[in-house]
Design a protein around this motif. Structure first.
Motif, PDB file in Angstrom:
ATOM      1  N   PRO A  82       0.831  -1.212   0.000  1.00 45.08           N
ATOM      2  CA  PRO A  82       0.000   0.000   0.000  1.00 45.08           C
ATOM      3  C   PRO A  82       0.860   1.255   0.000  1.00 45.08           C
ATOM      4  O   PRO A  82       1.934   1.290   0.599  1.00 45.08           O
ATOM      5  CB  PRO A  82      -0.807  -0.122   1.303  1.00 45.08           C
ATOM      6  N   TRP A  83       0.357   2.295  -0.658  1.00 43.69           N
ATOM      7  CA  TRP A  83       1.104   3.538  -0.788  1.00 43.69           C
ATOM      8  C   TRP A  83       0.158   4.718  -0.625  1.00 43.69           C
ATOM      9  O   TRP A  83      -1.066   4.567  -0.620  1.00 43.69           O
ATOM     10  CB  TRP A  83       1.833   3.593  -2.133  1.00 43.69           C
ATOM     11  N   TRP A  84       0.727   5.932  -0.517  1.00 42.72           N
ATOM     12  CA  TRP A  84      -0.119   7.083  -0.189  1.00 42.72           C
ATOM     13  C   TRP A  84       0.611   8.382  -0.511  1.00 42.72           C
ATOM     14  O   TRP A  84       1.833   8.447  -0.438  1.00 42.72           O
ATOM     15  CB  TRP A  84      -0.451   7.048   1.305  1.00 42.72           C
ATOM     16  N   LEU A  85      -0.162   9.413  -0.894  1.00 41.11           N
ATOM     17  CA  LEU A  85       0.330  10.782  -1.001  1.00 41.11           C
ATOM     18  C   LEU A  85      -0.782  11.737  -0.589  1.00 41.11           C
ATOM     19  O   LEU A  85      -1.970  11.436  -0.789  1.00 41.11           O
ATOM     20  CB  LEU A  85       0.757  11.115  -2.432  1.00 41.11           C
ATOM     21  N   PRO A  86      -0.430  12.901  -0.053  1.00 36.82           N
ATOM     22  CA  PRO A  86      -1.476  13.880   0.271  1.00 36.82           C
ATOM     23  C   PRO A  86      -2.314  14.214  -0.960  1.00 36.82           C
ATOM     24  O   PRO A  86      -1.801  14.304  -2.076  1.00 36.82           O
ATOM     25  CB  PRO A  86      -0.666  15.110   0.736  1.00 36.82           C
ATOM     26  N   VAL A  87      -3.591  14.379  -0.764  1.00 38.23           N
ATOM     27  CA  VAL A  87      -4.591  14.713  -1.787  1.00 38.23           C
ATOM     28  C   VAL A  87      -4.877  13.525  -2.698  1.00 38.23           C
ATOM     29  O   VAL A  87      -6.025  13.111  -2.859  1.00 38.23           O
ATOM     30  CB  VAL A  87      -4.204  15.944  -2.632  1.00 38.23           C
TER      31      VAL A  87
END
Length: 493
Positions: A82-87
């Protein structure tokens, strides 16, 4: 034998953030391998700085690839964690999608995962994809021809099936536009949450520097990286999205520059939107899978704070007539607003444009590719079976809303469930996406201060981590979204 297997070759094309990136010279992982790049300022600044597109990368197009492919950063595989970035929010791995396709093909070699450098322009990556897809189809046809048991009298030669998530659908469209022979050898294209009209989230990402969010170092460095990436600009909304009160305008390069972006990169991408509007390209056998009912930013309101142009996302859109004119309230002349919802990132009209063959699911953008209903639809389309119906308009339409900028350790996260009249039979749970460790039980209550009548809960993490929030209504497939809880902001930027 062929009833439960397809003979065609398949290419899985991920969305933005969906490919692992490495330094081509050293093999050092730059993206998709180590979550500490988002939680540790000392490491994160270096990783995010290395991902800035240089002048050559910003200018690259399809011709660049054909003349001299870029070689500074290499895409080595699809993300496996799993990965993530703001917005832009959370992204689940493509493992389940790839496995589901391999189960319905004659051999696992029929399925080609196609990693690409999502920082670069769609046109550049499309040229890379066109060459890779042609080579894959040629190899697969040779493999099928060499296996007597795989040949059937009167059967056509294997063709291509593209399964593309998010920006991947734009890459596929551009590849088939660039290579008409490849388009002729394509049986079908399945797009999952592809923003054909763009996404307002791209503007909000460019405007992160002006967002009042923590940790400040992460917002600052993500915005600085994003402002250099042609791939992100190719996600800019091409529809009327700037709410001016009595009018709604399309973005201009000057607008994008004022919001924190690059006018030249914006001009190239917005021109591509105009070209597709004037000369639409029909994807062969196009089937769109569209996430719906999720709270989704659809248009933008510009405000000024301390001399800065701050963009505020609005969860409504504007209808236009066949001539492209705004529909207005006959009494006031004010443009009529309507909530079209979406998958949390891409609003519904953007993901369903260009085809009448649409399947709707309740799901969040970055988690659609592991959604049970999406996997079922993909398998049925691959096997040329009836893919499944559209969602009925009646009944509950559950949606999940989590903080798009993440949270800070020690402070509660505000979570919301929309579209449901009561919390009875509804479960909202949170667990670590990295370890599987469950969080505390959550209690949903009605929030009288929310105009949408949402059910809300608050979650306080027991450690900085990436968390998976899951909504289970008991009657719909579970809806999930990822959210990052960062260590406390040290003030270092």
């Amino acid at each position: 034998m062929f009833d439960d297997r397809m003979r065609d070759a398949c290419v899985v094309v991920p969305g933005i953030m969906g490919s692992v990136l490495q330094d081509a010279a050293t093999g050092r992982p730059l993206w998709g391998a180590d979550l500490s790049m988002l939680t540790n300022p000392l490491l994160g600044r270096g990783f995010l700085g290395a991902l800035h597109a240089d002048a050559q990368e910003r200018a690259a197009d399809a011709g660049t690839f054909r003349r001299a492919p870029l070689a500074r950063i290499r895409a080595s595989g699809l993300v496996s964690k799993p990965w993530w970035l703001p917005v832009l929010e959370g992204l689940e791995p493509y493992t389940e999608l790839t496995a589901a396709l391999r189960r319905v093909t004659l051999a696992r070699e029929a399925v080609l995962p196609f990693p690409y450098d999502w920082r670069l322009a769609v046109a550049y990556n499309a040229a890379v994809l066109a060459r890779a897809a042609r080579a894959h189809l040629t190899r697969w046809r040779q493999q099928v021809a060499a296996q007597p048991g795989w040949r059937a009298a009167g059967e056509r030669a294997p063709r291509l099936l593209f399964v593309a998530h998010s920006m991947g659908g734009l890459v596929v469209r551009a590849a088939l536009e660039q290579d008409p022979e490849l388009a002729a050898d394509t049986r079908a294209v399945i797009t999952v949450g592809t923003p054909f009209l763009g996404s307002a989230s791209a503007v909000l990402t460019l405007n992160l520097l002006h967002a009042d969010a923590r940790p400040a170092w992460l917002q600052r460095h993500v915005q600085a990286m994003a402002a250099t990436l042609p791939g992100l600009y190719d996600l800019l909304p091409g529809y009327r999205c700037l709410d001016r009160g009595l009018d709604v305008e399309r973005l201009t390069p000057a607008d994008v520059a004022r919001f924190g972006g690059d006018a030249d990169l914006a001009a190239r991408s917005l021109a591509a939107h105009t070209r597709h509007w004037e000369q639409p390209f029909q994807l062969p056998g196009h089937r769109a899978i569209v996430g719906v009912a999720q709270p989704t930013v659809q248009t933008l309101d510009e405000q000024e704070r301390a001399g800065l142009a701050v963009v505020v996302g609005r969860q409504h859109a504007f209808d236009v007539d066949d001539d492209g004119e705004l529909l207005r309230d006959p009494a006031t002349g004010i443009p009529a607003r309507r909530n079209t919802y979406g998958d949390g990132t891409v609003h519904t009209p953007s993901a369903q444009v260009g085809t009448g063959a649409v399947a709707y699911v309740h799901g969040q953008h970055g988690t659609l590719t592991c959604h049970d209903e999406v996997l079922r639809q993909v398998r049925n389309i691959a096997l040329e079976r009836r893919p499944g119906g559209r969602l009925a308009g009646d009944g509950p339409q559950p949606g999940l809303d989590v903080p798009r900028l993440g949270g800070t350790f020690g402070e509660p996260l505000a979570l919301a469930v929309t579209g449901l009249a009561t919390p009875a039979g509804v479960t909202l749970s949170v667990r670590s996406a990295t370890t599987g460790r469950p969080g505390h039980p959550l209690t949903l209550t009605r929030d009288p201060d929310r105009a949408d009548g949402a059910l809300t809960a608050r979650f306080t993490a027991d450690a900085p981590d990436l968390y998976r929030v899951t909504l289970d209504t008991g009657t719909h497939p579970p809806i999930s979204q990822l959210v990052l809880v960062s260590p406390p902001d040290t003030g270092r930027r």
